[in-house]
Design an enzyme around this catalytic site. Structure first.
Site, PDB file in Angstrom:
ATOM      1  N   ASN A  71       0.617  -1.099  -0.128  1.00  0.00           N
ATOM      2  CA  ASN A  71      -0.091   0.139  -0.255  1.00  0.00           C
ATOM      3  C   ASN A  71       1.344   1.312   0.018  1.00  0.00           C
ATOM      4  O   ASN A  71       0.455   2.146  -0.507  1.00  0.00           O
ATOM      5  CB  ASN A  71      -0.903  -0.270   1.011  1.00  0.00           C
ATOM      6  CG  ASN A  71      -2.111  -1.225   0.773  1.00  0.00           C
ATOM      7  OD1 ASN A  71      -1.814  -1.855   0.140  1.00  0.00           O
ATOM      8  ND2 ASN A  71      -2.287  -1.860   2.573  1.00  0.00           N
ATOM      9  N   GLU A 172      -2.571  -3.778  -5.358  1.00  0.00           N
ATOM     10  CA  GLU A 172      -3.943  -3.800  -4.564  1.00  0.00           C
ATOM     11  C   GLU A 172      -5.092  -2.584  -5.517  1.00  0.00           C
ATOM     12  O   GLU A 172      -5.430  -2.875  -4.307  1.00  0.00           O
ATOM     13  CB  GLU A 172      -3.765  -4.210  -3.726  1.00  0.00           C
ATOM     14  CG  GLU A 172      -3.228  -4.998  -3.479  1.00  0.00           C
ATOM     15  CD  GLU A 172      -3.077  -5.803  -1.262  1.00  0.00           C
ATOM     16  OE1 GLU A 172      -4.306  -5.147  -0.316  1.00  0.00           O
ATOM     17  OE2 GLU A 172      -2.587  -6.743  -1.292  1.00  0.00           O
ATOM     18  N   GLU A 305       1.988 -11.336  -3.265  1.00  0.00           N
ATOM     19  CA  GLU A 305       2.642 -11.206  -2.131  1.00  0.00           C
ATOM     20  C   GLU A 305       1.370 -12.637  -1.310  1.00  0.00           C
ATOM     21  O   GLU A 305       0.386 -12.942  -1.177  1.00  0.00           O
ATOM     22  CB  GLU A 305       1.380  -9.556  -1.024  1.00  0.00           C
ATOM     23  CG  GLU A 305       1.905  -8.449  -1.050  1.00  0.00           C
ATOM     24  CD  GLU A 305       1.499  -7.655  -0.844  1.00  0.00           C
ATOM     25  OE1 GLU A 305       0.268  -7.787   1.029  1.00  0.00           O
ATOM     26  OE2 GLU A 305       1.514  -6.599  -1.112  1.00  0.00           O
ATOM     27  N   GLN A 351       5.966 -10.760   5.197  1.00  0.00           N
ATOM     28  CA  GLN A 351       7.212 -10.151   4.586  1.00  0.00           C
ATOM     29  C   GLN A 351       8.185 -10.966   4.998  1.00  0.00           C
ATOM     30  O   GLN A 351       8.106 -11.667   5.325  1.00  0.00           O
ATOM     31  CB  GLN A 351       6.472  -8.014   5.206  1.00  0.00           C
ATOM     32  CG  GLN A 351       5.789  -7.523   4.596  1.00  0.00           C
ATOM     33  CD  GLN A 351       5.429  -6.209   4.943  1.00  0.00           C
ATOM     34  OE1 GLN A 351       6.761  -4.833   4.784  1.00  0.00           O
ATOM     35  NE2 GLN A 351       4.448  -5.349   4.025  1.00  0.00           N
TER      36      GLN A 351
END
Ligand code: AHR
Length: 507
Positions: A71, A172, A305, A351
């Site tokens: 993001n 995203e 992800e 992550q």
């Protein structure tokens, strides 16, 4: 009942792209600052990078590393984070509402990647950024001509181009949480335009389209429009393919840890069906569109992800503590990626440090989370070719929780296998999804013979909720031992709630 795994060494799925062991580092919480980069830590080198973190990451052997978000990238201004540190611009960033000092940026990231033998993979801002900015960043990184941006990179101490191969356009964009969310049509248009100028800037790059993360009713249309638009522009771009990967995301977790339901190990273990669905349905739509558009190549999938995520905060920062059942779910992800080796050519655990991560630090120390251990075993032992194995035996049922429907007849063992032709080694990966009993298994080779020697790696702990911590870092670890196998059959008893990798030398 006992379980049987039947293996034909000739029954190959596809070569495995080791980029499925990729990572992802975002400017979020303590991933970069206080994780990878912490100049004030006694454990940091002169460059500010944490030496202990680098060593742990090297053990994970991640061939590719995505950056800087997530993001975060949808509000990122790359220019703020290059050049002399004193001139870097601190800003409030709006993805995570944090102060971004920009003391770690493009060049620090590339240096970091080189130290852990990872290929940098950049996401460009397709939120509040534009294609000019994306193209400039690419030129700054990879340019070779005598341009202003190349001179700037050289002034910053980097004469040679970074040659960054992987670039994704946005992140995203299907999510209302994203700065600059886009409808399927808006993103397909934007993607094609960005891709055009980026491939004109450096035709050698590989581009990833940020196709799906929300899995809502529009997701099929997203992939469809992306492929249609990219194909329309192809003849006008020197016949270049504009989509090199379709990228998808997901996160999973056990509902009980989110406070929704009673503890339910079985339905958590059944979550593998969810990611199997995501992969196979994405394969399906890509295939349908490839056929409709008469494409002459396969577009692979990048799961750029994925992970278990509970959105837990520690002192205001997003930080998970993983338990053993989470580690089993991480192992099942790799089984899935291996079984889909024909299409899944990259995957990036989200992550790498502190945030949703296998490594957890404090300024003067670190411990390895449960999820670190299966990751390390797979990335170290995975062969070059995925095998199409057949297995049968015990089954279980799972209630409709964890976002699954109720499921019956699921195989207790979750299995994948790889062949390393050069080393003549067979690796068999098994998650035993029982909470309290061992599972017997027999592996039968339909062709070929075991040579005698081999190794076994078991990841397990006292119970499915076991966690590691600074005080008790070894509650869940990998136990490594020798095994011997000859002829064409090998039997073992798999511990309850365990992940086992069996690596056999072949005659
Ligand atoms: O990895 C954490 C966040 O999860 C990323 O920033 C975003 O892409 C996803 O929603």
């Amino acid at each position: 009942m006992s379980n049987k795994i039947s293996i034909e060494l000739d029954r190959k799925i596809a070569p495995i792209n080791h980029d499925i062991f990729g990572g992802f580092a975002e400017h979020l919480g303590r991933c970069i600052y206080g994780g990878i980069y912490e100049p004030d830590s006694p454990l940091a080198g002169k460059d500010g990078l944490r030496k202990d973190v680098l060593e742990a990451l090297k053990r994970l052997n991640m061939p590719v590393m995505r950056y800087p978000g997530g993001n975060f990238v949808s509000g990122y201004r790359w220019r703020d984070a290059v050049g002399p540190k004193a001139e870097r611009k601190a800003r409030m960033e709006l993805a995570w509402h944090d102060l971004e000092p920009n003391t770690f940026g493009t060049n620090e990231f590339v240096d970091f990647c080189r130290k852990i033998n990872s290929e940098p993979y950049m996401a460009v801002n397709c939120g509040d950024g534009d294609m000019r900015d994306a193209r400039d960043w690419l030129e700054y990184c990879n340019g070779t001509k005598d341009t202003h941006l190349v001179k700037l990179r050289k002034e910053h101490g980097y004469d040679a181009p970074h040659n960054i191969k992987f670039w994704s356009i946005g992140n995203e964009v299907d999510g209302p949480w994203q700065i600059g969310m886009k409808t399927p049509e808006e993103y397909a248009r934007a993607y094609a335009e960005y891709a055009k100028v980026m491939k004109w800037t450096d035709p050698s790059i590989k581009l990833l389209a940020a196709a799906v993360s929300l899995w809502d009713k529009n997701w099929v249309e997203r992939v469809q429009l992306l492929m249609e638009h990219a194909n329309y522009f192809k003849p006008f771009t020197g016949n270049r393919d504009l989509i090199d990967y379709i990228a998808i995301h997901w996160y999973v977790g056990n509902d009980d840890r989110r406070g929704f339901a009673n503890d339910d190990f079985a339905s958590y273990m059944a979550i593998s069906e969810r990611f199997e669905d995501h992969i196979s349905s994405t394969e399906g739509i890509i295939r349908a569109m490839s056929s409709a558009l008469k494409l002459e190549r396969d577009i692979p999938i990048a799961v750029d992800e994925w992970n278990v995520w509970y959105r837990v905060h520690n002192e205001g920062k997003l930080e998970e503590i993983y338990n053993l059942e989470d580690a089993l779910v991480v192992a099942m992800h790799f089984n899935s990626f291996i079984r889909h080796a024909k299409t899944v050519k990259m995957a990036n655990i989200a992550q790498i440090v502190n945030v949703i991560a296998p490594i957890y630090t404090k300024p003067d120390g670190m411990f390895l989370q449960t999820t670190f251990h299966p990751f390390e075993v797979y990335s170290k032992t995975c062969g070059s070719t995925a095998l199409d194995v057949h297995w049968s035996g015990d089954t279980f049922s799972a209630e409709g929780k964890n976002g699954n429907r109720s499921l019956n007849g699921l195989r207790t063992l979750d299995v994948s296998a790889t062949l390393d032709e050069a080393k003549k080694q067979l690796a068999v990966y098994i998650v035993n999804r029982t909470e309290d009993k061992a599972s017997d298994v027999t592996i039968n080779l339909q062709d070929g013979k075991f040579k005698g020697s081999g190794k076994q790696y078991i990841v397990n702990g006292s119970d499915v909720k076991a966690v590691n911590s600074f005080e008790q870092p070894d509650n869940v670890v990998t136990r490594e031992s020798s095994i011997s196998a000859s002829g064409s059959s090998f039997s073992a008893s798999l511990e309850p709630h365990s992940f086992t990798a069996l690596v056999f030398d072949l005659a």
